[in-house]
Design a protein around this motif. Structure first.
Motif, mmCIF file in Angstrom:
data_model
loop_
_atom_site.group_PDB
_atom_site.id
_atom_site.type_symbol
_atom_site.label_atom_id
_atom_site.label_comp_id
_atom_site.label_asym_id
_atom_site.label_seq_id
_atom_site.Cartn_x
_atom_site.Cartn_y
_atom_site.Cartn_z
ATOM 1 N N SER A 1 7.331 8.988 -2.730
ATOM 2 C CA SER A 1 7.417 7.782 -2.178
ATOM 3 C C SER A 1 6.310 7.410 -2.685
ATOM 4 N N ASP A 2 6.231 5.438 -1.818
ATOM 5 C CA ASP A 2 4.242 5.046 -2.764
ATOM 6 C C ASP A 2 3.467 5.807 -1.326
ATOM 7 N N LEU A 3 3.896 6.184 -0.501
ATOM 8 C CA LEU A 3 2.490 6.978 0.446
ATOM 9 C C LEU A 3 1.751 8.286 -0.294
ATOM 10 N N ALA A 4 2.689 8.533 -0.557
ATOM 11 C CA ALA A 4 2.304 10.077 -1.058
ATOM 12 C C ALA A 4 1.770 10.433 -2.805
ATOM 13 N N PHE B 1 -2.865 10.084 5.180
ATOM 14 C CA PHE B 1 -1.388 9.284 4.107
ATOM 15 C C PHE B 1 -0.545 10.447 3.713
ATOM 16 N N ASP B 2 -0.585 11.528 3.508
ATOM 17 C CA ASP B 2 0.074 12.632 3.470
ATOM 18 C C ASP B 2 0.812 12.756 4.882
ATOM 19 N N ASP C 1 3.128 10.350 5.751
ATOM 20 C CA ASP C 1 4.168 10.508 5.206
ATOM 21 C C ASP C 1 5.630 11.540 4.792
#
Length: 103
Positions: free
Chosen positions: A2-5, A87-88, A91
């Motif tokens: 994902s974008d967050l990852a 963020f991790d 996600d």
């Protein structure tokens, strides 16, 4: 991924880079500090111009500023690492919520 990852991975890489800056500057900074009292390279010109004291003061100031930058970079690395961890986690929570919604 994902974008967050992807953002988390990028931030983690940046934080790791910032943490290693001090390892790269330790030896050159120590050598620089050693030289600030050994200004023989200026020879008579340095003495005639009265520059030796000013140069030593300038070198001391540069050494202190470098140390402060290293401390600032370490603090930035810590903050970036914490944001990366957040963020991790976000996600993972979003992925779990999406799975729960499907099931």
């Amino acid at each position: 991924m994902s974008d967050l990852a992807k953002e988390a991975a990028s931030m983690h890489k940046a934080a790791s880079g910032l943490r290693t800056v001090g390892h790269h500057t330790t030896k050159p900074l120590a050598e620089f500090k050693e030289q600030q009292h050994d200004l023989k390279a200026l020879g008579a010109l340095g003495s005639l111009l009265g520059a030796k004291d000013e140069i030593e003061k300038g070198m001391t100031t540069l050494s202190k500023l470098t140390k402060q930058l290293e401390e600032e970079w370490e603090a930035e690395a810590k903050l970036i690492g914490e944001v990366s961890d957040a963020f991790d986690l976000l996600d993972l929570l979003l992925a779990a919520a999406a799975r729960a919604k499907k099931g």
